[in-house]
Design a protein around this motif. Sequence first.
Motif, PDB file in Angstrom:
ATOM      1  N   GLU A 600      -8.446  -2.148   1.383  1.00  0.00           N
ATOM      2  CA  GLU A 600      -8.970  -3.021   0.336  1.00  0.00           C
ATOM      3  C   GLU A 600      -7.857  -3.376  -0.632  1.00  0.00           C
ATOM      4  OE1 GLU A 600     -12.199  -1.009  -1.541  1.00  0.00           O
ATOM      5  OE2 GLU A 600     -13.531  -1.166   0.205  1.00  0.00           O
ATOM      6  N   VAL A 601      -8.039  -4.489  -1.339  1.00  0.00           N
ATOM      7  CA  VAL A 601      -7.060  -4.912  -2.333  1.00  0.00           C
ATOM      8  C   VAL A 601      -6.900  -3.819  -3.393  1.00  0.00           C
ATOM      9  CG1 VAL A 601      -6.547  -6.591  -4.146  1.00  0.00           C
ATOM     10  CG2 VAL A 601      -7.489  -7.359  -1.963  1.00  0.00           C
ATOM     11  N   LEU A 611      -3.305  -2.136   8.892  1.00  0.00           N
ATOM     12  CA  LEU A 611      -4.092  -2.728   7.808  1.00  0.00           C
ATOM     13  C   LEU A 611      -5.306  -3.479   8.346  1.00  0.00           C
ATOM     14  CD1 LEU A 611      -1.191  -4.156   5.596  1.00  0.00           C
ATOM     15  CD2 LEU A 611      -2.212  -1.860   5.577  1.00  0.00           C
ATOM     16  N   LEU A 612      -5.091  -4.235   9.428  1.00  0.00           N
ATOM     17  CA  LEU A 612      -6.200  -4.941  10.069  1.00  0.00           C
ATOM     18  C   LEU A 612      -5.849  -5.168  11.527  1.00  0.00           C
ATOM     19  CD1 LEU A 612      -5.205  -8.195  10.226  1.00  0.00           C
ATOM     20  CD2 LEU A 612      -5.632  -7.999   7.785  1.00  0.00           C
ATOM     21  N   VAL A 632      -1.901  -6.385  -2.409  1.00  0.00           N
ATOM     22  CA  VAL A 632      -2.272  -7.186  -3.586  1.00  0.00           C
ATOM     23  C   VAL A 632      -3.113  -8.399  -3.214  1.00  0.00           C
ATOM     24  CG1 VAL A 632      -0.277  -6.438  -4.926  1.00  0.00           C
ATOM     25  CG2 VAL A 632      -0.087  -8.472  -3.476  1.00  0.00           C
ATOM     26  N   GLU A 633      -3.199  -8.685  -1.913  1.00  0.00           N
ATOM     27  CA  GLU A 633      -3.998  -9.846  -1.496  1.00  0.00           C
ATOM     28  C   GLU A 633      -4.514  -9.620  -0.086  1.00  0.00           C
ATOM     29  OE1 GLU A 633      -3.217 -14.545  -0.521  1.00  0.00           O
ATOM     30  OE2 GLU A 633      -2.198 -13.675  -2.271  1.00  0.00           O
ATOM     31  N   LEU A 634      -5.789  -9.953   0.143  1.00  0.00           N
ATOM     32  CA  LEU A 634      -6.400  -9.851   1.468  1.00  0.00           C
ATOM     33  C   LEU A 634      -7.158 -11.153   1.701  1.00  0.00           C
ATOM     34  CD1 LEU A 634      -6.965  -8.049   3.942  1.00  0.00           C
ATOM     35  CD2 LEU A 634      -8.995  -7.202   2.758  1.00  0.00           C
ATOM     36  N   GLN A 652       2.792  -5.862  -1.776  1.00  0.00           N
ATOM     37  CA  GLN A 652       3.851  -5.818  -2.794  1.00  0.00           C
ATOM     38  C   GLN A 652       4.641  -4.531  -2.567  1.00  0.00           C
ATOM     39  OE1 GLN A 652       3.085  -5.103  -7.198  1.00  0.00           O
ATOM     40  NE2 GLN A 652       3.554  -7.304  -7.206  1.00  0.00           N
ATOM     41  N   VAL A 653       5.871  -4.696  -2.155  1.00  0.00           N
ATOM     42  CA  VAL A 653       6.694  -3.549  -1.761  1.00  0.00           C
ATOM     43  C   VAL A 653       7.148  -2.780  -2.991  1.00  0.00           C
ATOM     44  CG1 VAL A 653       8.805  -2.827  -0.587  1.00  0.00           C
ATOM     45  CG2 VAL A 653       7.456  -4.742   0.300  1.00  0.00           C
TER      46      VAL A 653
END
Length: 657
Positions: A600-601, A611-612, A632-634, A652-653
Motif C-alpha cells: 500500500e502507499v 510489489l505487484l 509513494v504512488e500506486l 522513493q529511494v
Amino acid sequence: MIKSVLVANRGEIARRVFRTARSLGMECVAVHSSADADAPYVGEADAAVHLPGTAPGDTYLRGELVIEAALKAGADAVHPGYGFLSENAEFAAAVIEAGLTWIGPPVEAISSMGSKIEAKKLMAAAGVPVLAELTPASVSADDLPVLVKASAGGGGRGMRVVRRLEDLAAEIDAASAEALSAFGDGTVFCERYLAGGRHIEVQVLADQHGTVWAVGERECSIQRRHQKVVEEAPSPLVERISGMRERLFDAARKAAEAIGYVGAGTVEFLADESGGFYFLEMNTRLQVEHPVTESTTGLDLVALQFAVAAGEVLPAEQPAAVGHSIEVRLYAEDPANDWQPQTGTLHRFAVEGAGEGRRGGGVAEFGPGGPRAGAPWVRVDSGVVSGSVISPYYDAMLAKVIVWGATREQAAARLAAALQRAEIHGVRTNRDLLVWILRHRAFLAGDTDTAFFETHGIGEPADEGGERVAAVAAALADAAARRASAKVQRGLPGGWRNLASQPQRKSYLVGDRQYDIDYRATRDGVAVDGVEVVEAQGERVVLEVAGVRRAYDVAAYPGLVCVGSVALTPVERFVDPAEQLVAGSLVAPMPGTVVRVGVEVGEKVTAGQGLLWLEAMKMEHTISAPADGVLVELGVVAGQQVEVGTVLAVVQVEESA
C-alpha cells in the motif's frame, strides 16, 4: 465420413490440423476470440465463428460456445488440438452428446489421466514405474528439493520447485492459485524433484481394435520455467543406454492399455543418467513436439487421428524411425530479462532453407519432412506471418522450426543455420539463445538434462563489436535512404560541406548499450573509423572490417532498424520533457493484467521485494522494488488491464547516510 471439422484451438496448431484436414477433403472451421480476428488461421478457414472476448476463460475455454459454433457452422467433428479444452473430459463428452465426432481418446481415458494424483496410482497398479507422491503436510527436510505440481493441466502452470521447508507453504499457495486460474482446479501435490533429470516421452497411437503402437521416443529436457524449449527424436540418452528403449516402449504400452486408450497420446517419463525412469503424466492429446516424430517416421499423426476416429485399423507393424529430428520453439520473449514475454507487431517473419540436402531441400510449412524422397528437411509450424500482431493474451510461442538430418549433428547444424538466417523483425525473440544451444558443446555431446540453463547459463555475452558494425550499417543505410528520397539536391552526399567540418552522427540502442556512429562524406566516399565502406544503399550495405568483407541487409521500421539478427532502436536527438518519468517509476514491461498487489502507499519496501504481479502470455511476472525506499504512488489495482509502459508504482529511494 467426416466432411467438416472444427478445430477448438488457435494459432499454429489450428493451421496444422487444417493442413491435414484439407488434404483429406474436409472443410475447416475456426473459432476465434476478438484478439484473434485477424490471425492467419482464421483467414485460412472455410468458416469462422467469433467467440466474444479476449481472455481464454471467456473464449477458448467455453466448451458450450465452441460446440454451439460447430453446430452453427455445420461441422460434424471437433479436433481439440492441444491446450485449452483438449484434455477436458466433460468437453469431450459434450461434443459426443451433441452428435459430433470427437477426434480424441475415449472420455474415460481422458478422465482417468486428468488428475495426476489418480493417474500415478493407476500407472503403479499397471506396473509402470512412478515417483512416490508426497502430500504437502508430509514433506520433511529430508525430502527436499520437491516439486509442487498442479493435479490438473500442464504446460508448466502451477509448478514450483521448493528447496527450503520454510518456503513450502507460500509456494503451495501460489501454485494452487495459478492452477485454479489456468485450469479451474487448484489441487496440487508434491513429489521428489530430480534437478538433473531427463524428460523423455513416448508417442503412442492406438486404434479401436486393440493395436497399440509405441511410435518412438522424444527427449524434451531443455526447459525454461518447466516449459520445453528444444525437443528431439530419438533421445540421445536412450540411444546410448542398451535396452532402455524397449523398457520405455513396454511401459508406455502398459500405460495406454491400462486405460483403454484410443488415438494419439504421449506418455511422459522423468529419467536419470543410468537409464532408470519414472512416470510423470500421460497427455491424452497431440503434443506440441509431435513434428519430430513425424519427421523421423514419415507419419502424419493428425491424419492417423482422423483414421482412428473413423474406426480404421492400424497395421500390425509400425514404421521404423530414420535419422534424427530437432524442434525448437521460437518464443516472443527476452531470455536475458527473466524470460519476459514480448508483444508488438511482427513486421517480417521468414525462415529460409539452409541449403540442399541429400533428401531434399527448402522449407515446408506444417510438413511433410524427414526421410522421404524429395521432402524438405526444414519445416516451419507457425501461428504468425509477416505483419501479425503479438498480443499479451496467449502463449508467447510464435512458431516451431523443425529440421531432419541423417545424424543428430547434421540436424543441429542445419537448424542453427536456418534460425540464424531467419528474418524475424519487430519483436524480440529467443532466436539467439536457440542458436547458441544448438552449437553448444554440451548439447552436441547429448548432455541435455533439465538443469541445462542452470549449468551453462543462457548464452554468450553480447558481441559488442558485431553490434557496432550493425549500427554502422544502419546509419549508412539511413543516410542513403534519405538522400534517395530527397526532394532537392539529391546528388549531393548527406552533410556535404565545402570545407571539412564535424562528422555526421547517428546513435542506436541495442538493449541498454548505446552506439554513437560518426561518419563523414569525403571525395572518396563515406568514411567511418575502423570500417571500409564498400557500398551503401538504403537496404544493403557492404563493409570491410579487418580485411573481411560482409554484406548486411538492412530493414527499417518506425522506431526500429534490423541488421541481420541485430535489432537497433534509433536514439532521438531531442527528447520531449513531457515523456520523462519520475525517478523511481516502475513501468509495465509488457501488456497484461494485474493479478495481485502486495503493498500500500506509504509502506517501506526493500530492494527485490515483490510489489505487484502481472499476468501475460500464460505467465506470471513479479514487479519488484528497485531499492530500499517508500512506496509513494500506486497507480493500479488488482484485475486492471495495463499497456506496456504504464506507470504501475513509484518508489522513493532512501538516500544512504
